[in-house]
Design a protein around this motif. Structure first.
Motif, PDB file in Angstrom:
ATOM      1  N   VAL A   1      -6.150 -19.418 -13.231  1.00 22.63           N
ATOM      2  CA  VAL A   1      -5.141 -18.681 -12.512  1.00 22.63           C
ATOM      3  C   VAL A   1      -5.653 -17.854 -11.815  1.00 22.63           C
ATOM      4  N   ASP A   2      -5.877 -17.471 -10.451  1.00 21.77           N
ATOM      5  CA  ASP A   2      -6.463 -16.220  -9.841  1.00 21.77           C
ATOM      6  C   ASP A   2      -5.323 -15.892  -9.240  1.00 21.77           C
ATOM      7  N   PHE A   3      -5.881 -14.200  -9.546  1.00 19.90           N
ATOM      8  CA  PHE A   3      -5.147 -13.412  -9.395  1.00 19.90           C
ATOM      9  C   PHE A   3      -5.432 -12.531  -8.698  1.00 19.90           C
ATOM     10  N   HIS A   4      -4.457 -11.691  -7.372  1.00 22.33           N
ATOM     11  CA  HIS A   4      -5.027 -10.900  -6.543  1.00 22.33           C
ATOM     12  C   HIS A   4      -5.528  -9.939  -6.659  1.00 22.33           C
ATOM     13  N   PRO A   5      -6.705  -8.866  -6.513  1.00 26.55           N
ATOM     14  CA  PRO A   5      -7.006  -7.192  -7.685  1.00 26.55           C
ATOM     15  C   PRO A   5      -6.039  -6.766  -7.722  1.00 26.55           C
ATOM     16  N   ALA A   6      -4.613  -6.922  -6.855  1.00 26.89           N
ATOM     17  CA  ALA A   6      -3.885  -5.817  -6.950  1.00 26.89           C
ATOM     18  C   ALA A   6      -2.891  -5.979  -8.672  1.00 26.89           C
ATOM     19  N   TYR A   7      -2.795  -7.228  -9.139  1.00 25.68           N
ATOM     20  CA  TYR A   7      -2.011  -7.983  -9.663  1.00 25.68           C
ATOM     21  C   TYR A   7      -2.831  -7.327 -10.715  1.00 25.68           C
ATOM     22  N   HIS A   8      -3.690  -7.370 -10.946  1.00 29.05           N
ATOM     23  CA  HIS A   8      -5.319  -6.663 -12.015  1.00 29.05           C
ATOM     24  C   HIS A   8      -4.705  -4.953 -12.098  1.00 29.05           C
ATOM     25  N   SER A   9      -4.657  -4.850 -10.902  1.00 23.33           N
ATOM     26  CA  SER A   9      -3.994  -3.765 -11.018  1.00 23.33           C
ATOM     27  C   SER A   9      -3.343  -2.858 -12.387  1.00 23.33           C
ATOM     28  N   LEU A  10      -2.164  -4.167 -11.666  1.00 22.87           N
ATOM     29  CA  LEU A  10      -1.034  -3.279 -12.689  1.00 22.87           C
ATOM     30  C   LEU A  10      -1.020  -2.753 -14.298  1.00 22.87           C
ATOM     31  N   MET A  11      -1.617  -4.990 -14.142  1.00 26.29           N
ATOM     32  CA  MET A  11      -1.562  -5.132 -16.114  1.00 26.29           C
ATOM     33  C   MET A  11      -2.691  -4.142 -16.258  1.00 26.29           C
ATOM     34  N   ASP A  12      -3.609  -3.198 -15.721  1.00 23.18           N
ATOM     35  CA  ASP A  12      -4.517  -2.298 -16.296  1.00 23.18           C
ATOM     36  C   ASP A  12      -4.224  -1.204 -16.523  1.00 23.18           C
ATOM     37  N   ILE A  13      -2.762  -1.016 -15.278  1.00 25.91           N
ATOM     38  CA  ILE A  13      -1.790   0.108 -15.939  1.00 25.91           C
ATOM     39  C   ILE A  13      -0.996  -0.137 -17.113  1.00 25.91           C
TER      40      ILE A  13
ATOM     41  N   LYS B   1       6.439  13.410 -22.038  1.00 24.90           N
ATOM     42  CA  LYS B   1       5.277  13.542 -21.029  1.00 24.90           C
ATOM     43  C   LYS B   1       4.813  12.228 -20.912  1.00 24.90           C
ATOM     44  N   GLU B   2       4.154  11.286 -22.180  1.00 22.91           N
ATOM     45  CA  GLU B   2       3.621   9.643 -21.506  1.00 22.91           C
ATOM     46  C   GLU B   2       4.934   9.055 -20.514  1.00 22.91           C
ATOM     47  N   ALA B   3       6.335   9.488 -20.992  1.00 19.75           N
ATOM     48  CA  ALA B   3       6.503   8.666 -20.569  1.00 19.75           C
ATOM     49  C   ALA B   3       6.942   9.159 -18.130  1.00 19.75           C
ATOM     50  N   SER B   4       6.502  10.607 -18.282  1.00 16.39           N
ATOM     51  CA  SER B   4       6.344  10.944 -16.954  1.00 16.39           C
ATOM     52  C   SER B   4       5.100  10.824 -15.944  1.00 16.39           C
ATOM     53  N   ALA B   5       3.881  10.732 -17.180  1.00 16.72           N
ATOM     54  CA  ALA B   5       2.727  10.511 -16.729  1.00 16.72           C
ATOM     55  C   ALA B   5       2.756   9.348 -16.091  1.00 16.72           C
ATOM     56  N   LEU B   6       3.141   8.275 -16.582  1.00 14.46           N
ATOM     57  CA  LEU B   6       4.081   6.542 -16.337  1.00 14.46           C
ATOM     58  C   LEU B   6       4.487   6.858 -15.135  1.00 14.46           C
ATOM     59  N   GLY B   7       5.640   7.628 -15.080  1.00 18.73           N
ATOM     60  CA  GLY B   7       7.145   7.589 -13.793  1.00 18.73           C
ATOM     61  C   GLY B   7       5.629   8.301 -12.525  1.00 18.73           C
ATOM     62  N   ALA B   8       4.946   9.005 -12.631  1.00 19.34           N
ATOM     63  CA  ALA B   8       4.466   9.086 -11.824  1.00 19.34           C
ATOM     64  C   ALA B   8       3.304   9.046 -10.910  1.00 19.34           C
ATOM     65  N   LEU B   9       2.756   8.403 -11.940  1.00 18.90           N
ATOM     66  CA  LEU B   9       1.791   7.095 -11.342  1.00 18.90           C
ATOM     67  C   LEU B   9       2.569   5.634 -10.660  1.00 18.90           C
TER      68      LEU B   9
ATOM     69  N   TYR C   1       0.812   2.041  -6.406  1.00 16.62           N
ATOM     70  CA  TYR C   1       1.392   1.965  -6.740  1.00 16.62           C
ATOM     71  C   TYR C   1       2.102   0.320  -6.178  1.00 16.62           C
ATOM     72  N   TYR C   2       3.056   1.284  -5.166  1.00 22.46           N
ATOM     73  CA  TYR C   2       3.891   0.753  -4.589  1.00 22.46           C
ATOM     74  C   TYR C   2       3.258  -0.589  -3.337  1.00 22.46           C
ATOM     75  N   ARG C   3       2.371  -0.083  -3.632  1.00 24.14           N
ATOM     76  CA  ARG C   3       1.538  -0.946  -1.967  1.00 24.14           C
ATOM     77  C   ARG C   3       1.109  -2.251  -3.250  1.00 24.14           C
ATOM     78  N   TRP C   4       0.663  -1.912  -4.383  1.00 28.54           N
ATOM     79  CA  TRP C   4       0.032  -2.959  -5.051  1.00 28.54           C
ATOM     80  C   TRP C   4       0.712  -4.102  -5.746  1.00 28.54           C
ATOM     81  N   ALA C   5       2.228  -2.917  -5.861  1.00 24.57           N
ATOM     82  CA  ALA C   5       3.277  -4.052  -6.705  1.00 24.57           C
ATOM     83  C   ALA C   5       3.646  -5.244  -5.301  1.00 24.57           C
TER      84      ALA C   5
END
Ligand SMILES: Cc1cc2nc3c(=O)[nH]c(=O)nc-3n(C[C@H](O)[C@H](O)[C@H](O)COP(=O)(O)OP(=O)(O)OC[C@H]3O[C@@H](n4cnc5c(N)ncnc54)[C@H](O)[C@@H]3O)c2cc1C
Length: 551
Positions: free
Chosen positions: A81-93, A40-48, A54-58
């Motif tokens: 090191v200064d990162f774009h907010p999208a990177y932080h979104s990916l890391m957060d997930i 279930k967890e894998a599917s939930a992350l798979g859907a996210l 997510y593709y846009r943040w990447a």
């Protein structure tokens, strides 16, 4: 303004689907290796990860590369090191889902490692670069445990499921609740041969907690914004492993200067740096002179993550290829229905499915190794075998997938250029191809249990296919006769990977998949390029397996 044309015959974006469930073998492999509870967890992350956001943040995290900030506006060194907010979104997930911490949240053998590896595979399909610090944070734990008191102080932060990109004290009361970890081994004069490290570490007189001062440099250190690193340096007793915190227990910055960030082919969302240490404060992890033996506990984990990384990237690339071909017509019919395109897609899919089963079998061995000596022996040899083969084939798989999209595949928005630029790196870092192939020979020569464990694994498939049985026989002789042949190491390791992959496919994939893999990779050598499957195989059925399920 009159219209010049209607947009037709273009595929829609391959988004809005569950990347975990879209693979034909993954859910079964997860359950078989003891991680069924994580479906279930894998599917939930798979859907996210499959969402347009997510593709846009990447894409954003790769277009807006990390920037080095050496000084503040007053001239003080800051080395951030200064990162774009999208990177932080990916890391957060990644962190919220425990992709760095899951293996330690349950006892070994409970499948937590396997579930984590499935999640890691999902992330790697769309944005592999940010998983570098996630991988190092997972992998640092067994190495850090060589110093139980440091491990006790740092592990709660390392295993925390909260992402905090601000630097701060870790491992002391009132410090940061979470930490990311990196590693520094490679120096200018030697990367594979870390024994040539020239960084030195001098014990602090009177210290009773293993404190040293480290001076030197590191030529490649990825994710320099991490809170702590394991680094190698020459101590009086030889090459030794140390924990190097970014911020010292009193809140002051450690003496670490980021000289510059590497201008890399790919892996753009991830920062990789050159570091300089001037009497930096470090604490010993493991005994003096045992640096390689200590840090290898970390490298084992990151090597598994190389396998996971490329397997995820290949999965995504071949899905993209098959999706495009199912929606694009040429010469009076869908590309997916053209016999030669079916040969290409089927051939690519065979390698993706082989890599998927190798990855998950290895993941299961990592999960069970602490409890089961046979699995530990298997893991020892299977890790470099899988790392060698999967990381080597990745570039070819992604390149051919790109071509399936024609010109669209060469354009950034298709995601394939990003996967292509990323594709060689897992073969280079954590032990480049030759070094990994020689490591297999080392395991064969020095650890007798390793060859036996590998052969025992293959023999589980005996009786399933005559050609496979013959290949197991001839490999058994080769393991005995060729283990000292340095020049032939790649040939032997490639053979080991192919026979192992065939053994897994024959047992755990539909018979047409195992048959086709054996016919095209064992009965005769595979051609240099994809789309070269021999006559008589069910190409349409095999190619259909490359379509993302559920989309
Ligand atoms: C993007 C990126 C990020 C990285 N991040 C990190 C990091 O965070 N921390 C870190 O410590 N390192 C990092 N590295 C460094 C990486 O691990 C090394 O580049 C790698 O281990 C190879 O070392 P080297 O570059 O010194 O090459 P060398 O050791 O000089 O090797 C060059 C070639 O010779 C081959 N070779 C070596 N020995 C033999 C032999 N005995 N026989 C035959 N062939 C041999 C190797 O396989 C390789 O192909 C990173 C590298 C990259 C590209």
């Amino acid at each position: 303004m009159s219209e010049t044309h209607a947009v037709t015959n273009q595929a829609s974006p391959m988004e809005g689907y569950d990347l975990f469930a879209a693979d034909p073998l993954m859910a079964g492999a997860l359950a078989r290796e003891g991680g069924g509870w994580g479906t279930k967890e894998a599917s939930a992350l798979g859907a996210l990860v499959g969402t347009p956001d997510y593709y846009r943040w990447a894409a954003q995290a790769n277009r807006n590369e990390p920037l080095l900030v050496t000084h503040d506006r007053y001239g003080n060194r800051v080395d951030e090191v200064d990162f774009h907010p999208a990177y932080h979104s990916l890391m957060d997930i990644a962190v919220i889902h425990g992709v760095h911490s899951l293996p330690y949240e349950r006892p070994p053998g409970d499948g937590a490692r396997v579930v984590r590896d499935a999640l890691m595979w999902v992330l790697n399909q769309v944005e592999p670069a940010h998983t570098c610090p996630i991988s190092m944070t997972t992998s640092v734990v067994p190495a850090l445990r060589a110093n139980p008191s440091l491990a006790g102080a740092w592990e709660p932060a390392i295993l925390s499921r909260s992402y905090d990109p601000q630097l701060g004290v870790v491992g002391a009361p009132g410090g940061k609740a979470s930490a990311l970890m990196g590693m520094g081994m490679t120096e200018k004069q030697g990367g594979s041969d870390v024994r040539t490290n020239t960084s030195t570490a001098a014990p602090v007189a009177g210290s009773d907690d293993g404190e040293y001062r480290l001076t030197g440099h590191k030529w490649f250190t990825s994710a320099p914004m991490c809170d702590g690193f394991l680094v190698l340096a020459q101590a009086p007793g030889g090459l030794t492993c140390f924990l190097l915190p970014r911020i010292l227990p009193d809140g002051s910055p450690n003496s670490i200067e980021i000289q510059r960030l590497k201008d890399k082919l790919g892996n753009r969302a991830n920062a990789s740096s050159e570091l300089e240490f001037r009497e930096a404060h470090v604490w010993r992890v493991g005994d003096e002179g045992r640096g390689v033996a200590t840090i290898i506990e970390m490298v084992n984990g990151t090597r598994l993550d190389c396998v996971i990384g490329v397997t995820g990237q290949m999965r995504q690339a071949v899905h993209q290829a098959a999706w495009h071909c199912a929606h694009r017509s040429a010469f009076g019919g869908l590309l997916a229905d053209k016999p030669l395109m079916q040969n290409v897609l089927a051939d690519l899919e065979l390698d993706v499915e082989a890599a998927t089963l190798l990855m998950m079998r290895l993941s299961g061995a990592f999960d069970r190794a602490p409890l089961d000596p046979a699995e530990a022996a298997f893991r020892r040899i299977a890790t470099p075998v899988a790392k060698y083969w999967t990381t080597k084939i990745c570039t070819g798989v992604v390149r051919e997938s790109m071509e399936c999209l024609g010109g669209n595949g060469y354009v950034e928005e298709s995601i394939l250029p990003r996967l292509f630029r990323e594709s060689p790196v897992n073969a280079i870092w954590e032990g480049s191809g030759n070094v990994i192939a020689l490591d297999v020979l080392r395991a064969l020569g020095r650890e007798p249990g390793a060859a036996d464990a590998f052969l025992a694994e293959l023999r589980r498939a005996e009786g399933g296919d005559r050609q496979l049985d013959a290949s197991i026989e001839s490999l058994t002789s080769a393991l005995a006769s060729d283990a000292g042949d340095e020049a032939g190491a790649r040939r032997l390791v490639e053979r080991m990977a192919l026979v192992w992959a065939a053994a897994l496919l024959v047992q755990f994939a539909p018979s047409e998949v195992g048959d086709a893999f054996v016919a095209s990779r064992l009965a005769e050598p595979h051609g240099l390029l994809y789309g070269t499957l021999p006559r008589g195989l069910p190409l349409a059925t095999l190619a259909a397996r490359a379509q993302p399920l559920g989309l």
